[in-house]
Design a protein around this motif. Structure first.
Motif, PDB file in Angstrom:
ATOM      1  N   GLN A  25       0.716  -1.160   0.082  1.00 13.82           N
ATOM      2  CA  GLN A  25       0.098   0.089   0.081  1.00 13.82           C
ATOM      3  C   GLN A  25       0.945   1.163   0.002  1.00 13.82           C
ATOM      4  N   VAL A  26       1.957   1.257   0.617  1.00  8.03           N
ATOM      5  CA  VAL A  26       2.901   2.516   0.817  1.00  8.03           C
ATOM      6  C   VAL A  26       3.618   2.790  -0.599  1.00  8.03           C
ATOM      7  N   ALA A  27       3.786   1.481  -1.175  1.00  5.43           N
ATOM      8  CA  ALA A  27       4.544   1.597  -2.566  1.00  5.43           C
ATOM      9  C   ALA A  27       3.758   2.253  -3.524  1.00  5.43           C
ATOM     10  N   GLU A  28       2.302   1.830  -3.588  1.00  2.00           N
ATOM     11  CA  GLU A  28       1.413   2.390  -4.482  1.00  2.00           C
ATOM     12  C   GLU A  28       0.782   3.878  -4.114  1.00  2.00           C
ATOM     13  N   LYS A  29       0.586   4.157  -2.766  1.00  2.00           N
ATOM     14  CA  LYS A  29      -0.026   5.265  -2.405  1.00  2.00           C
ATOM     15  C   LYS A  29       0.816   6.339  -1.469  1.00  2.00           C
ATOM     16  N   TRP A  71      13.138   5.807  -1.225  1.00  2.00           N
ATOM     17  CA  TRP A  71      12.629   5.875  -2.816  1.00  2.00           C
ATOM     18  C   TRP A  71      12.786   4.620  -3.255  1.00  2.00           C
ATOM     19  N   ASP A  72      11.858   4.596  -4.291  1.00  2.00           N
ATOM     20  CA  ASP A  72      11.672   3.406  -5.312  1.00  2.00           C
ATOM     21  C   ASP A  72      11.351   2.025  -4.534  1.00  2.00           C
ATOM     22  N   LEU A  73      10.311   2.234  -3.750  1.00  2.74           N
ATOM     23  CA  LEU A  73      10.132   1.121  -2.771  1.00  2.74           C
ATOM     24  C   LEU A  73       9.409  -0.005  -3.636  1.00  2.74           C
ATOM     25  N   ILE A  74       9.732  -1.150  -3.773  1.00  7.66           N
ATOM     26  CA  ILE A  74       9.236  -2.148  -4.740  1.00  7.66           C
ATOM     27  C   ILE A  74       9.204  -3.635  -4.140  1.00  7.66           C
ATOM     28  N   ILE A  75       7.711  -3.881  -4.088  1.00 11.68           N
ATOM     29  CA  ILE A  75       7.447  -5.171  -3.218  1.00 11.68           C
ATOM     30  C   ILE A  75       7.189  -6.298  -4.170  1.00 11.68           C
ATOM     31  N   GLY A  76       7.988  -7.404  -3.978  1.00 14.28           N
ATOM     32  CA  GLY A  76       7.961  -8.655  -4.466  1.00 14.28           C
ATOM     33  C   GLY A  76       7.233  -9.657  -3.690  1.00 14.28           C
ATOM     34  N   ASP A  77       6.957 -10.746  -4.152  1.00  8.62           N
ATOM     35  CA  ASP A  77       6.226 -11.758  -3.280  1.00  8.62           C
ATOM     36  C   ASP A  77       7.067 -12.395  -2.146  1.00  8.62           C
ATOM     37  N   THR A  78       8.255 -12.144  -2.226  1.00 10.11           N
ATOM     38  CA  THR A  78       9.290 -12.855  -1.307  1.00 10.11           C
ATOM     39  C   THR A  78      10.145 -11.790  -0.575  1.00 10.11           C
ATOM     40  N   SER A  79      10.244 -10.621  -1.199  1.00 13.55           N
ATOM     41  CA  SER A  79      11.071  -9.658  -0.692  1.00 13.55           C
ATOM     42  C   SER A  79      10.717  -8.117  -1.048  1.00 13.55           C
ATOM     43  N   PHE A  80      11.394  -7.281  -0.389  1.00 13.36           N
ATOM     44  CA  PHE A  80      11.118  -5.850  -0.755  1.00 13.36           C
ATOM     45  C   PHE A  80      12.577  -5.211  -1.030  1.00 13.36           C
ATOM     46  N   GLU A  81      12.695  -4.183  -1.882  1.00 16.94           N
ATOM     47  CA  GLU A  81      13.666  -3.302  -2.282  1.00 16.94           C
ATOM     48  C   GLU A  81      13.217  -2.028  -2.074  1.00 16.94           C
ATOM     49  N   VAL A  82      14.243  -1.356  -1.510  1.00 15.09           N
ATOM     50  CA  VAL A  82      14.073   0.431  -1.312  1.00 15.09           C
ATOM     51  C   VAL A  82      15.522   0.684  -1.384  1.00 15.09           C
ATOM     52  N   THR A  83      15.453   2.151  -1.837  1.00 11.12           N
ATOM     53  CA  THR A  83      16.628   2.855  -1.737  1.00 11.12           C
ATOM     54  C   THR A  83      16.356   4.137  -0.484  1.00 11.12           C
ATOM     55  N   VAL A  84      17.507   3.851   0.567  1.00 10.92           N
ATOM     56  CA  VAL A  84      17.191   4.638   1.471  1.00 10.92           C
ATOM     57  C   VAL A  84      18.806   5.381   1.625  1.00 10.92           C
ATOM     58  N   SER A  85      18.626   6.413   2.615  1.00 12.47           N
ATOM     59  CA  SER A  85      19.836   7.304   2.938  1.00 12.47           C
ATOM     60  C   SER A  85      20.530   7.074   4.094  1.00 12.47           C
ATOM     61  N   PHE A  86      21.665   6.663   3.939  1.00  7.93           N
ATOM     62  CA  PHE A  86      22.733   6.660   4.916  1.00  7.93           C
ATOM     63  C   PHE A  86      23.877   7.711   4.966  1.00  7.93           C
ATOM     64  N   ASN A  87      23.839   8.384   5.981  1.00 13.85           N
ATOM     65  CA  ASN A  87      24.830   9.771   6.146  1.00 13.85           C
ATOM     66  C   ASN A  87      24.820  10.246   4.789  1.00 13.85           C
ATOM     67  N   LYS A  88      23.650  10.857   4.322  1.00 15.32           N
ATOM     68  CA  LYS A  88      23.383  11.510   2.956  1.00 15.32           C
ATOM     69  C   LYS A  88      24.036  10.822   1.655  1.00 15.32           C
ATOM     70  N   GLN A  89      24.078   9.531   1.761  1.00  9.50           N
ATOM     71  CA  GLN A  89      24.334   8.881   0.659  1.00  9.50           C
ATOM     72  C   GLN A  89      23.234   7.778   0.575  1.00  9.50           C
ATOM     73  N   GLN A  90      22.753   7.619  -0.866  1.00 13.16           N
ATOM     74  CA  GLN A  90      21.596   6.851  -1.335  1.00 13.16           C
ATOM     75  C   GLN A  90      22.306   5.614  -1.586  1.00 13.16           C
TER      76      GLN A  90
END
Length: 181
Positions: A25-29, A71-90
């Protein structure tokens, strides 16, 4: 043939599907209102993909926050992928749902804690159940409880209070009196 149901594994799988549905739901909305998530996972589990410097920094478990900088949260059947920021580095990470150890939405005081996926069936606790977050030190009381507490502090209702007429706001009014006939 094994003649027992593994309820603990069934419950654990069902709770992981709650996380999957919420993240979908978060990935969609997007995140509604003040919702945000703390997602903890075992960084050494199979299928976990993250940069080596993060794996070295968090050799067993890692927690990410999905709130403002993801950014770019992608949900699969068995996992999810996301880009997150660590110390201003994505950085892009991939987390199998089986690697999750906890999921918390502090905005609504909701949390789940998961069993380790690699434990033998006999070593698992009874079931993975939702965990409640600590109760805040101070929180508003319901009006009825506050009124009872106030009466208890002042003792029993005095004769003066009993003689006091009810105010208009405390009277029960039937809705029928406002309906057109």
């Amino acid at each position: 043939m094994n003649d027992r149901f593994h309820y603990d594994a069934l419950v654990d799988d069902a709770l992981r599907s709650v996380v999957r549905r919420v993240l979908t739901q978060v990935a969609e909305k997007g995140l509604p209102g003040s919702h945000h998530f703390y997602i903890s996972f075992r960084s050494t589990d199979p299928g976990v993909e993250l940069p080596e410097y993060l794996r070295a920094k968090y050799p067993e478990e890692m927690t990410i926050v999905l709130q403002h900088q993801y950014w770019d949260l992608i949900i699969g059947d068995t996992s999810f992928e996301v880009t997150v920021s660590f110390n201003k580095q994505q950085e892009r990470i991939k987390v199998p749902f089986a690697a999750l150890s906890a999921f918390v939405d502090p905005s609504v005081r909701f949390g789940l804690q998961f069993d380790r996926g690699d434990k033998a069936a006999g070593d698992k606790p009874e079931a993975a159940a939702p965990t409640s977050l600590p109760v805040p030190d101070k929180h508003p009381q319901p009006a009825a409880a506050a009124d009872q507490e106030a009466k208890a502090e002042t003792g029993a209702a005095t004769a003066e209070t009993a003689a006091k007429p009810e105010d208009a706001a405390s009277k029960v009014v039937k809705l029928d009196s406002f309906r057109k006939k």
